[in-house]
Design a protein around this motif. Structure first.
Motif, PDB file in Angstrom:
ATOM      1  N   GLY A 149       0.789  -1.231   0.000  1.00  0.00           N
ATOM      2  CA  GLY A 149       0.000   0.000   0.000  1.00  0.00           C
ATOM      3  C   GLY A 149       0.817   1.274   0.000  1.00  0.00           C
ATOM      4  O   GLY A 149       0.416   2.281   0.584  1.00  0.00           O
ATOM      5  N   ILE A 150       1.965   1.277  -0.673  1.00  0.00           N
ATOM      6  CA  ILE A 150       2.803   2.472  -0.748  1.00  0.00           C
ATOM      7  C   ILE A 150       2.148   3.485  -1.685  1.00  0.00           C
ATOM      8  O   ILE A 150       1.646   3.132  -2.754  1.00  0.00           O
ATOM      9  CB  ILE A 150       4.208   2.107  -1.244  1.00  0.00           C
ATOM     10  CG1 ILE A 150       4.848   1.085  -0.289  1.00  0.00           C
ATOM     11  CG2 ILE A 150       5.084   3.342  -1.357  1.00  0.00           C
ATOM     12  CD1 ILE A 150       6.146   0.510  -0.797  1.00  0.00           C
ATOM     13  N   ASP A 151       2.158   4.743  -1.306  1.00  0.00           N
ATOM     14  CA  ASP A 151       1.572   5.801  -2.118  1.00  0.00           C
ATOM     15  C   ASP A 151       2.402   5.983  -3.386  1.00  0.00           C
ATOM     16  O   ASP A 151       3.556   6.424  -3.320  1.00  0.00           O
ATOM     17  CB  ASP A 151       1.531   7.104  -1.318  1.00  0.00           C
ATOM     18  CG  ASP A 151       0.821   8.226  -2.061  1.00  0.00           C
ATOM     19  OD1 ASP A 151       0.504   8.049  -3.254  1.00  0.00           O
ATOM     20  OD2 ASP A 151       0.593   9.286  -1.435  1.00  0.00           O
ATOM     21  N   PRO A 152       1.853   5.652  -4.566  1.00  0.00           N
ATOM     22  CA  PRO A 152       2.637   5.763  -5.809  1.00  0.00           C
ATOM     23  C   PRO A 152       2.962   7.197  -6.190  1.00  0.00           C
ATOM     24  O   PRO A 152       3.854   7.428  -7.022  1.00  0.00           O
ATOM     25  CB  PRO A 152       1.724   5.097  -6.848  1.00  0.00           C
ATOM     26  CG  PRO A 152       0.350   5.228  -6.294  1.00  0.00           C
ATOM     27  CD  PRO A 152       0.492   5.153  -4.807  1.00  0.00           C
ATOM     28  N   ASN A 153       2.283   8.164  -5.601  1.00  0.00           N
ATOM     29  CA  ASN A 153       2.518   9.564  -5.922  1.00  0.00           C
ATOM     30  C   ASN A 153       3.542  10.228  -5.009  1.00  0.00           C
ATOM     31  O   ASN A 153       3.863  11.396  -5.190  1.00  0.00           O
ATOM     32  CB  ASN A 153       1.204  10.345  -5.851  1.00  0.00           C
ATOM     33  CG  ASN A 153       0.177   9.832  -6.847  1.00  0.00           C
ATOM     34  OD1 ASN A 153       0.514   9.568  -8.010  1.00  0.00           O
ATOM     35  ND2 ASN A 153      -1.066   9.687  -6.411  1.00  0.00           N
ATOM     36  N   ASP A 154       4.030   9.488  -4.019  1.00  0.00           N
ATOM     37  CA  ASP A 154       5.026  10.033  -3.094  1.00  0.00           C
ATOM     38  C   ASP A 154       6.418   9.686  -3.620  1.00  0.00           C
ATOM     39  O   ASP A 154       6.800   8.509  -3.649  1.00  0.00           O
ATOM     40  CB  ASP A 154       4.820   9.444  -1.700  1.00  0.00           C
ATOM     41  CG  ASP A 154       5.740  10.067  -0.660  1.00  0.00           C
ATOM     42  OD1 ASP A 154       6.656  10.836  -1.044  1.00  0.00           O
ATOM     43  OD2 ASP A 154       5.553   9.798   0.540  1.00  0.00           O
ATOM     44  N   PRO A 155       7.207  10.661  -4.042  1.00  0.00           N
ATOM     45  CA  PRO A 155       8.543  10.365  -4.588  1.00  0.00           C
ATOM     46  C   PRO A 155       9.476   9.703  -3.574  1.00  0.00           C
ATOM     47  O   PRO A 155      10.414   9.009  -3.962  1.00  0.00           O
ATOM     48  CB  PRO A 155       9.066  11.747  -5.016  1.00  0.00           C
ATOM     49  CG  PRO A 155       8.277  12.736  -4.220  1.00  0.00           C
ATOM     50  CD  PRO A 155       6.912  12.116  -4.040  1.00  0.00           C
ATOM     51  N   ASN A 156       9.224   9.913  -2.284  1.00  0.00           N
ATOM     52  CA  ASN A 156      10.083   9.295  -1.266  1.00  0.00           C
ATOM     53  C   ASN A 156       9.940   7.777  -1.225  1.00  0.00           C
ATOM     54  O   ASN A 156      10.800   7.085  -0.672  1.00  0.00           O
ATOM     55  CB  ASN A 156       9.761   9.863   0.115  1.00  0.00           C
ATOM     56  CG  ASN A 156      10.169  11.312   0.252  1.00  0.00           C
ATOM     57  OD1 ASN A 156      11.138  11.757  -0.344  1.00  0.00           O
ATOM     58  ND2 ASN A 156       9.418  12.062   1.048  1.00  0.00           N
ATOM     59  N   GLY A 157       8.838   7.263  -1.788  1.00  0.00           N
ATOM     60  CA  GLY A 157       8.602   5.832  -1.713  1.00  0.00           C
ATOM     61  C   GLY A 157       9.114   5.038  -2.891  1.00  0.00           C
ATOM     62  O   GLY A 157       9.144   3.803  -2.850  1.00  0.00           O
TER      63      GLY A 157
END
Length: 271
Positions: free
Chosen positions: A152-160
């Motif tokens: 469930g990692i946020d695909p829009n978060d560049p840190n992930g």
């Protein structure tokens, strides 16, 4: 008389079993020796009270056993005795609680400079997420979980994007390095527990719990789930490997990032 002897033997047997028992703590492998000390203090206090109460019962059976012509003295209240019992009980309870409160205050304050590692529990397996080269974990939400995004990692978060994903395998950690374990559950209540670390915490769906530790010796240690999480609970096991920094970095370089994991699915979608 026989009952008094049996009670005395119970005390002696309990003390001998405590010191001679083969079932004891596993050798500690983290900085949480404070927890062992707290448990030992509790053992000593409760053990001393147990021995004192049982031996007093044995004494009373002998001292006040039935004798022809003797009569019991009726004494409904004894303020002095009640005061001493209340004070003694309060001191004993405080002696057991105070060390635990001190350790708990230390346990929930993560020191600065800790490396964050996420542990994800799901019926009935463990998964892990480690920060990539940016040293940061991306945001995550259970609502983002799907076949190509199991954590469930946020695909829009560049840190992930460079987060390292480990599913169903071993978690490796460097020895002597401070680690903050961020605990998340995708379904029911789990509990990430490594007996040698002496630390554990419930994983509550919808929230992130945590604890921290510093591994102090190398080796492989079994991970257990310490909450009854369904019919597969006994099989929810894993391994944490504590190793030297060079070995850890070599292992880390072989793991897949979130961006690499999603690449095949994105390529397939374009085709």
């Amino acid at each position: 008389m026989p009952i008094a002897i049996v009670l005395a033997l119970v005390v002696v047997g309990s003390v001998l079993f405590h010191f001679l028992s083969p079932w004891w703590f596993t050798p500690i492998a983290s900085n949480w020796g404070y927890i062992d000390d707290t448990i030992n203090i509790t053992f000593w206090i409760t053990g001393a009270v147990f021995a004192a109460v049982v031996l007093f019962m044995a004494y009373c059976l002998l001292r006040f056993r039935h004798k022809p012509g003797s009569r019991a003295a009726y004494e409904p209240e004894n303020r002095r005795l009640e005061s001493w019992l209340a004070i003694g009980t309060a001191v004993g309870v405080a002696a057991m609680l105070a060390p635990g409160l001190v350790v708990w205050a230390h346990f929930i304050r993560v020191p600065a400079g800790a490396t964050s590692v996420e542990v994800v529990g799901q019926q009935w397996q463990w998964a892990y997420r480690l920060p990539g080269k940016d040293g940061k974990l991306g945001a995550a939400d259970t609502r983002e979980v799907n076949d190509t995004n199991p954590l469930g990692i946020d695909p829009n978060d560049p840190n992930g994007r460079d987060d390292v994903i480990v599913q169903g395998g071993e978690l490796h950690l460097p020895v002597g390095k401070l680690v903050a374990l961020l605990l998340r559950s995708l379904d029911v209540v789990h509990d990430f527990f490594v007996p040698e670390f002496r630390a554990k915490m419930d994983m509550i769906p919808g929230s992130v719990t945590y604890y921290w530790l510093t591994p102090t010796r190398t080796g492989s240690f079994e991970v257990l789930c310490a909450e009854l999480c369904g019919v597969g609970h006994p099989y929810m096991r894993g391994t944490v490997v504590i190793e030297a920094e060079a070995d850890y970095q070599a292992w880390l370089a072989q793991q897949q990032t979130f961006e690499q994991m999603r690449a095949p699915a994105q390529t397939g979608a374009l085709n």
